[in-house]
Write a protein that holds these residues in place. Structure first.
Motif, PDB file in Angstrom:
ATOM      1  N   LEU A 200      19.323   7.425 -22.614  1.00  0.00           N
ATOM      2  CA  LEU A 200      18.929   6.992 -23.949  1.00  0.00           C
ATOM      3  C   LEU A 200      17.474   6.530 -23.966  1.00  0.00           C
ATOM      4  N   VAL A 201      17.043   5.856 -22.897  1.00  0.00           N
ATOM      5  CA  VAL A 201      15.653   5.401 -22.819  1.00  0.00           C
ATOM      6  C   VAL A 201      14.706   6.586 -22.719  1.00  0.00           C
ATOM      7  N   LEU A 202      15.105   7.594 -21.931  1.00  0.00           N
ATOM      8  CA  LEU A 202      14.276   8.792 -21.788  1.00  0.00           C
ATOM      9  C   LEU A 202      14.092   9.492 -23.137  1.00  0.00           C
ATOM     10  N   LEU A 203      15.184   9.678 -23.885  1.00  0.00           N
ATOM     11  CA  LEU A 203      15.091  10.350 -25.183  1.00  0.00           C
ATOM     12  C   LEU A 203      14.307   9.503 -26.184  1.00  0.00           C
ATOM     13  N   SER A 204      14.475   8.178 -26.112  1.00  0.00           N
ATOM     14  CA  SER A 204      13.734   7.301 -27.013  1.00  0.00           C
ATOM     15  C   SER A 204      12.244   7.379 -26.736  1.00  0.00           C
ATOM     16  N   ALA A 205      11.857   7.448 -25.456  1.00  0.00           N
ATOM     17  CA  ALA A 205      10.443   7.572 -25.121  1.00  0.00           C
ATOM     18  C   ALA A 205       9.878   8.893 -25.641  1.00  0.00           C
ATOM     19  N   ARG A 206      10.677   9.976 -25.533  1.00  0.00           N
ATOM     20  CA  ARG A 206      10.217  11.271 -26.046  1.00  0.00           C
ATOM     21  C   ARG A 206       9.980  11.212 -27.553  1.00  0.00           C
ATOM     22  N   ASP A 207      10.950  10.645 -28.299  1.00  0.00           N
ATOM     23  CA  ASP A 207      10.875  10.668 -29.766  1.00  0.00           C
ATOM     24  C   ASP A 207       9.833   9.701 -30.309  1.00  0.00           C
ATOM     25  N   SER A 208       9.662   8.533 -29.636  1.00  0.00           N
ATOM     26  CA  SER A 208       8.698   7.558 -30.144  1.00  0.00           C
ATOM     27  C   SER A 208       7.284   7.842 -29.659  1.00  0.00           C
ATOM     28  N   GLY A 209       7.157   8.512 -28.502  1.00  0.00           N
ATOM     29  CA  GLY A 209       5.845   8.770 -27.943  1.00  0.00           C
ATOM     30  C   GLY A 209       5.228   7.572 -27.264  1.00  0.00           C
ATOM     31  N   ALA A 210       5.996   6.490 -27.119  1.00  0.00           N
ATOM     32  CA  ALA A 210       5.483   5.261 -26.525  1.00  0.00           C
ATOM     33  C   ALA A 210       6.296   4.907 -25.296  1.00  0.00           C
TER      34      ALA A 210
END
Length: 809
Positions: A200-210
């Motif tokens: 979930l953290v990996l996908l969140s980093a991809r989508d937020s760009g941060a």
């Protein structure tokens, strides 16, 4: 004359009350004055003693507070700078990855050696580069990973996603560096981290760009902190979500030892305690170092992504005087207060006793009409309110509605989590049911996990019962957060039976709702049903059958029928299958589909299964002699496979009857095998050691893989009748049957076709060289006596002879 005497008595009583009341008031005033004077004197003495060093104490406290605030600021700043260093390291690795998208373990290790990351960052325990692989690109990535694996491959040296199974996309660690002291190593190259919480953290980093800071637990050591940084094409973060998802190359994560990090940051303040904490998917995480003293000063500073640091310093010094003025003040106040309370108690004892009696009466009345666990109305109060509801509905020309609510599989909650959490769940369910209804409606508990809701008749419409039932089902599907010790939310569903008044009594209405509930349970649970008078007869029969089933074994109502199994080539009888039948004294012969699920649900299948096993073994021992070997097949349920006594029961049955174990076959469905593969494989292996054969029943209808088929000690597969029925209808179905038969032969297993009902099916099966056939075309289930007559015939039975002749023609 009497009236005047009564009036004078009343006046006389009034005067007596006045004479009693005024002295009490006077004493109360005197005591109040004494209490005030004593308190004032004690207060002045305490103030005089305290003023001597009050100013100095304030200065010391202010100095200590400023010193603590400065230290807190230094610690939080040091921790923020340390985290920023690891974010910079992740950014540097991300730039390296952007220039070398095919980076391997060797590349990243050389890069880490060049920058001396292990020496410069003592808290660093690992650095990894993760990528997202679409299902269509899995084969290409697998070939690259096998050439340069980031971790161990499978036993065959191949790359295999873990967990096994197709998905839309996978998240793999393409390259990793681990500190020599870290035990987070040896992770499989095919581990799909998107199947874990860190995905979930990996996908969140991809989508937020941060980038982000999170905690992760790979199960091999203490929880680590990981600084995540997304990496995009050319190192530029696109502006939109869609562009970020398309340009995403992967993410870099730097794993830190949080305790070592805190120890390093707090090294300059060893007398302080430091805690780093955060609430995330792993729970309430807290990492700490140092010692927290009793009464310590505390300060909290926010970091990034919801993380915060709490610093605990030395307690503020307090007044160390002997406290004599304070003790004097307290003693004086206490003595005055005790005297006032004594006077008050003596003066109000009678009224207080009456108040206690009223409270006790109200409490007993409440306990008699309410459930002690949930506080909801109990059966008595529910019936009383329902009768009033029906009477009001009759007067106003309306209707009354009863909803009977039962929790699904509540016994599992008690068995797994314990009765304490089961009781807590019932209390929370009561609260949630009240929230789902209006204030005018009533919710009560009948007992166990059964609840009842009464809808106010003045506003009931045709659609309202359905809407209320759907709302109840919806709120019950939401997770339950229990206040007792529970690591994760509890999920449970409910089933609802609805009954609408039709001129019957309250008890009839509740019984109708109970019937509707029973019907909903039979239809699959987690749903509602509205009572239909036309189905009451069938429900009554089902309820009566379930009740009588408890004593059917003791009443000798069960019997066994036997269906022969024939060798495909010669159509000789090679074995029989024992089939359980129930001859009910009222309803006659009950179909297995009507009572076997009841036995499974109530757990009586274990006791009945033992009876079937012993009886079938005795019958098989009687049929077998030196010139005949006739096998006996017995069906085994899921519950029997979970029973620890099954192996011992089987050994006892074989020993008591003298039956050759190789003649006994246990038929197990694919679903039963997959319920608990580890425990099931161990139990079947124990049975195999006794010499018993194992067959998979209804093969092809479940979901067991070839790997599981090789894993279990199976001797035979029984191809389900659905494949037999379809094989003569299409070439595809025939090809599928051919595949199943060849699969059995390749694995060295006997193959049995069940449900053979036509000559065309038999001819097709014989052409496929299947080993054994069974079905109504050859023989229906028969009694033991009929099987005995069939076995005594020296030649092939008439029906089988005709089939052989028909097949040869």
């Amino acid at each position: 004359m009497n009236w005047r005497r009564n009036g004078n008595r009343a006046d006389s009583d009034g005067r007596i009350h006045q004479r009693v009341r005024w002295p009490r008031l006077a004493w109360a005033l005197i005591l109040l004055v004494l209490f005030v004077l004593g308190a004032f004197g004690s207060y002045r003495a305490a103030v005089a003693q305290d003023n001597q060093d009050n100013h100095q104490q304030q200065l010391v406290a202010e100095t200590e507070r400023r010193s603590f605030e400065l230290a807190t600021s230094q610690i939080s700043s040091s921790l923020s700078l340390a985290l920023q260093r690891y974010a910079d390291l992740a950014n540097g690795a991300g730039a390296f990855f952007s220039d070398h998208p095919q980076v391997t373990n060797g590349d990243i290790n050389r890069w880490m050696q060049i920058i001396k990351a292990g020496e410069r960052h003592p808290e660093l325990r690992g650095l990894g580069i993760a990528v997202i692989v679409q299902d269509a690109d899995l084969a290409t990535y697998a070939a690259q990973a096998e050439a340069n694996p980031s971790g161990p491959l499978n036993d065959l040296g191949r790359f295999e996603p873990i967990p096994v199974g197709p998905r839309e996309y996978y998240c793999f660690v393409q390259a990793v560096w681990n500190h020599p002291d870290s035990v987070v190593s040896g992770l499989p190259a095919g581990l799909d981290i998107c199947a874990l919480d860190i995905g979930l953290v990996l996908l969140s980093a991809r989508d937020s760009g941060a980038g982000s800071l999170a905690a992760t637990d790979l199960g091999k050591e203490a929880i680590l902190l990981v600084v995540y940084t997304p990496v995009f094409v050319d190192g530029v973060v696109p502006a939109t979500l869609e562009e970020r998802q398309q340009a995403f190359l992967g993410a870099v994560g730097t794993a830190l030892d949080p305790v070592l990090l805190l120890s390093t940051v707090a090294a300059t303040h060893p007398e302080f305690g430091v805690e780093l904490r955060h609430d995330d998917q792993l729970g309430n995480l807290t990492f700490s170092t140092g010692r927290v003293q009793v009464g310590a000063q505390t300060a909290v500073a926010e970091l990034v992504d919801g993380w915060e640091v709490q610093v605990s310093g030395a307690p503020l010094r307090v007044d160390d005087s002997d406290g004599a003025p304070l003790r004097l003040l307290i003693a004086g106040l206490g003595a005055s207060l005790m005297l006032a309370i004594l006077v008050y108690v003596l003066g109000t004892s009678r009224s207080r006793a009456l108040h206690v009696v009223r409270d006790k009466t109200d409490l007993l009345r409440h306990q008699a009409l309410h459930d002690p666990l949930t506080g909801l109305p109990n059966r008595s109060l529910i019936l009383d309110r329902l009768e009033h509801l029906l009477a009001r509905a009759e007067r106003n020309g309306g209707t009354a509605v009863v909803l009977f609510i039962d929790l699904d599989e509540f016994k599992i909650i008690n068995d797994t989590l314990g009765h304490e959490q089961g009781d807590e769940l019932l209390r929370v369910v009561g609260i949630r049911l009240r929230s789902a209804l209006r204030d005018a409606d009533t919710v009560g508990r009948l007992g166990g996990d059964e609840f009842v809701a009464l809808l106010d008749s003045s506003e009931v419409s045709t659609a309202q019962p359905v809407l209320v039932a759907e709302r109840i089902l919806e709120v019950m599907r939401q997770p339950f957060e229990l206040t007792t010790q529970s690591e994760m939310p509890v999920r449970i569903t409910a089933t609802v039976g609805v009954a609408i008044s039709d001129g019957r009594t309250g008890r009839d209405l509740i019984r109708n709702a109970d019937f509707a509930l029973y019907q909903a349970k039979a239809a699959g649970k987690n749903r509602y049903e509205i009572f239909n008078p036309e189905s009451q007869g069938a429900l009554s029969r089902r309820a009566e059958l379930e009740f009588d089933l408890r004593t059917a074994l003791q009443s000798d109502q069960f019997e066994l029928m036997y269906q022969p199994l024939y060798a495909s080539e010669t159509l000789d009888v090679t074995a029989v299958e024992a089939l359980l039948r129930w001859r009910h004294p009222k309803f006659g012969l009950v179909e297995p589909g009507d009572f076997i699920p009841m036995l499974e649900r109530t757990g009586h299948i274990i006791e009945v299964g033992h009876w079937v096993l012993h009886k079938a073994c005795r019958q098989a021992a009687q049929w077998n002699d030196s010139s005949r070997r006739l096998g006996m097949s017995v069906n085994v349920s899921v519950r029997q496979l979970d029973d620890d006594n099954m192996v011992a029961e089987t050994a006892e049955a074989l020993g008591a009857t003298g039956l050759d174990p190789s003649l006994l076959t246990f038929e197990v469905t694919e679903t039963a095998l997959m319920r608990s593969p580890e425990a099931t494989a161990a139990r079947l292996s124990a049975l195999k050691r006794l010499g018993v054969r194992i067959a998979i029943d209804d093969f092809g209808t479940g979901y067991s893989s070839l790997a599981y088929l090789q894993r279990f000690p199976v001797d035979c597969i029984k191809i389900d009748r659905t494949f037999i029925n379809a094989m003569t209808e299409s070439a595809e179905s025939h090809a599928l049957l051919h595949t199943l038969v060849q699969l059995g032969k390749l694995l060295g297993l006997d193959t049995v076709a069940e449900g053979v009902e036509t000559h065309a099916q038999l001819e097709a099966l014989r052409s496929e060289q299947i080993d054994v056939v069974q079905g109504f075309l050859l023989a229906r289930p028969e009694s033991a006596a009929a099987i005995q007559r069939r076995l005594h015939m020296s030649a092939i039975p008439t029906a089988a002879s005709e089939l052989v002749s028909h097949s040869s023609n």
